[in-house]
Design a protein around this motif. Structure first.
Motif, PDB file in Angstrom:
ATOM      1  N   VAL A 103     -60.303 -37.073-143.290  1.00 28.30           N
ATOM      2  CA  VAL A 103     -58.856 -37.194-143.083  1.00 28.30           C
ATOM      3  C   VAL A 103     -58.118 -36.183-143.958  1.00 28.30           C
ATOM      4  O   VAL A 103     -57.207 -35.472-143.494  1.00 28.30           O
ATOM      5  N   GLU A 104     -58.495 -36.087-145.224  1.00 31.55           N
ATOM      6  CA  GLU A 104     -57.839 -35.147-146.137  1.00 31.55           C
ATOM      7  C   GLU A 104     -57.997 -33.708-145.664  1.00 31.55           C
ATOM      8  O   GLU A 104     -57.042 -32.921-145.701  1.00 31.55           O
ATOM      9  N   ARG A 109     -54.901 -28.995-142.580  1.00 38.72           N
ATOM     10  CA  ARG A 109     -54.754 -28.043-141.484  1.00 38.72           C
ATOM     11  C   ARG A 109     -53.674 -28.460-140.482  1.00 38.72           C
ATOM     12  O   ARG A 109     -53.509 -27.803-139.445  1.00 38.72           O
ATOM     13  N   LEU A 110     -52.959 -29.513-140.773  1.00 34.45           N
ATOM     14  CA  LEU A 110     -51.885 -29.983-139.894  1.00 34.45           C
ATOM     15  C   LEU A 110     -50.557 -29.936-140.650  1.00 34.45           C
ATOM     16  O   LEU A 110     -50.287 -30.819-141.468  1.00 34.45           O
ATOM     17  N   LEU A 130     -55.681 -43.024-136.571  1.00 36.23           N
ATOM     18  CA  LEU A 130     -54.533 -43.774-137.079  1.00 36.23           C
ATOM     19  C   LEU A 130     -54.074 -43.241-138.438  1.00 36.23           C
ATOM     20  O   LEU A 130     -52.871 -43.171-138.703  1.00 36.23           O
ATOM     21  N   ALA A 131     -55.018 -42.860-139.287  1.00 37.77           N
ATOM     22  CA  ALA A 131     -54.635 -42.286-140.579  1.00 37.77           C
ATOM     23  C   ALA A 131     -53.865 -40.986-140.371  1.00 37.77           C
ATOM     24  O   ALA A 131     -52.843 -40.737-141.035  1.00 37.77           O
ATOM     25  N   LEU A 132     -54.324 -40.143-139.444  1.00 38.58           N
ATOM     26  CA  LEU A 132     -53.622 -38.890-139.161  1.00 38.58           C
ATOM     27  C   LEU A 132     -52.248 -39.152-138.556  1.00 38.58           C
ATOM     28  O   LEU A 132     -51.265 -38.466-138.874  1.00 38.58           O
ATOM     29  N   VAL A 267     -66.699 -29.129-147.223  1.00 36.59           N
ATOM     30  CA  VAL A 267     -65.886 -29.852-148.204  1.00 36.59           C
ATOM     31  C   VAL A 267     -66.726 -30.980-148.784  1.00 36.59           C
ATOM     32  O   VAL A 267     -67.434 -31.682-148.051  1.00 36.59           O
ATOM     33  N   GLN A 268     -66.638 -31.159-150.080  1.00 40.46           N
ATOM     34  CA  GLN A 268     -67.395 -32.220-150.737  1.00 40.46           C
ATOM     35  C   GLN A 268     -66.554 -33.476-150.905  1.00 40.46           C
ATOM     36  O   GLN A 268     -65.324 -33.417-150.996  1.00 40.46           O
ATOM     37  N   ASP A 269     -67.234 -34.623-150.953  1.00 43.32           N
ATOM     38  CA  ASP A 269     -66.531 -35.891-151.161  1.00 43.32           C
ATOM     39  C   ASP A 269     -66.292 -36.119-152.646  1.00 43.32           C
ATOM     40  O   ASP A 269     -66.601 -35.249-153.487  1.00 43.32           O
TER      41      ASP A 269
END
Length: 283
Positions: A103-104, A109-110, A130-132, A267-269
């Motif tokens: 999500v992050e 990018r949005l 839903l999160a987006l 991308v790492q968590d």
């Protein structure tokens, strides 16, 4: 039989759940659910006695089922994700904190003040879509899942959160219900565990739908399909973001490069593990 205090019941439950990862938290969640209260209320009423035999029986049944391995989210019927309280039922993948990394990455990018079209493939409960939608009110998102059972839960969550103007749910296999459509961003948390991985027989995974977890001998079968078909559904400059296992970053980067994507990166968590890989369609 004398009535038991809530504190005593919680101690009893923690003992029964001692082999789990978080026995105290799980005991509190199950008791609060049985009583129709929240955990904060339990802290203030630990000395109260539970005299309702129905609530007591419900609580002890929940504890027994959890001790046998059933996921807490299925027992409660809900799971928090990105501060959203989502409905969850057996047969649908349980949203996990690791997916918030996806999500992050998508949000980065949005642009917040611009409209955008997003596809969420394998939406499950609808968690990512839903999160987006909450964070980018001008975006329109199509959430796709091949499981009618999962899609019914996603639709329920969309309606309950009042996000029906932004999120549309469609049933189908990956890009099947998106013929002729293109997007600014495609996101997916697809199955990515190898079919013979022993972890599938451990913990909560034993109870979750195998079709939402495992994908071919190396776990990458569905990711290959998505990477292969995504260029037909992305505008130039559009991005594809894929969640994957912590040891799959290199393989997914190679698939994206082979598929004609540029700007490929992983991308790492929060644990420092490879979690999301993205690629951009050339302009």
């Amino acid at each position: 039989m004398p009535a038991l205090t809530l504190k005593t019941l919680l101690i009893e439950a923690r003992t029964a759940l001692a082999h789990g990862e978080a026995p105290r938290l799980e005991a509190e969640l199950l008791l609060a659910h049985a009583l129709g209260r929240d955990r904060g209320w339990l802290y203030a009423h630990g000395g109260d006695t539970l005299e309702d035999p129905t609530a007591l029986a419900c609580f002890r049944t929940l504890v027994q089922r959890r001790a046998q391995g059933e996921p807490v989210s299925y027992l409660l019927g809900c799971r928090e994700f990105w501060s959203l309280n989502l409905q969850v039922r057996p047969g649908v993948l349980i949203p996990r904190p690791d997916t918030e990394t996806l999500v992050e990455a998508a949000l980065s990018r949005l642009p917040q003040d611009l409209p955008g079209r997003v596809a969420d493939l394998g939406t499950g409960t609808g968690a990512i879509a839903l999160a987006l939608a909450v964070e980018r009110p001008r975006c329109r998102i199509i959430a796709v899942d091949r499981s009618p059972q999962a899609l019914a839960v996603a639709i329920e969550n969309v309606e309950r959160l009042g996000l029906g103007q932004q999120v549309t749910c469609r049933c189908g296999d990956w890009f099947e219900p998106l013929a002729g459509e293109r997007f600014d961003l495609i996101v997916s948390n697809p199955p990515y565990i190898a079919e013979a991985d022993p972890h599938l027989e451990q913990g909560d995974l034993r109870f979750e739908p195998r079709s939402a977890l495992a994908s071919g001998p190396d776990g990458l079968a569905d990711i290959r399909r998505i990477v292969g078909q995504a260029p037909d559904h992305l505008d130039p400059g559009g991005g594809l973001l894929l969640e994957h296992g912590m040891g799959q970053g290199k393989a997914v980067r190679e698939l994206l490069v082979q598929g004609g994507f540029c700007g490929v990166e992983t991308v790492q968590d929060l644990g420092g593990k490879d979690r999301v890989t993205l690629g951009i369609m050339p302009l």
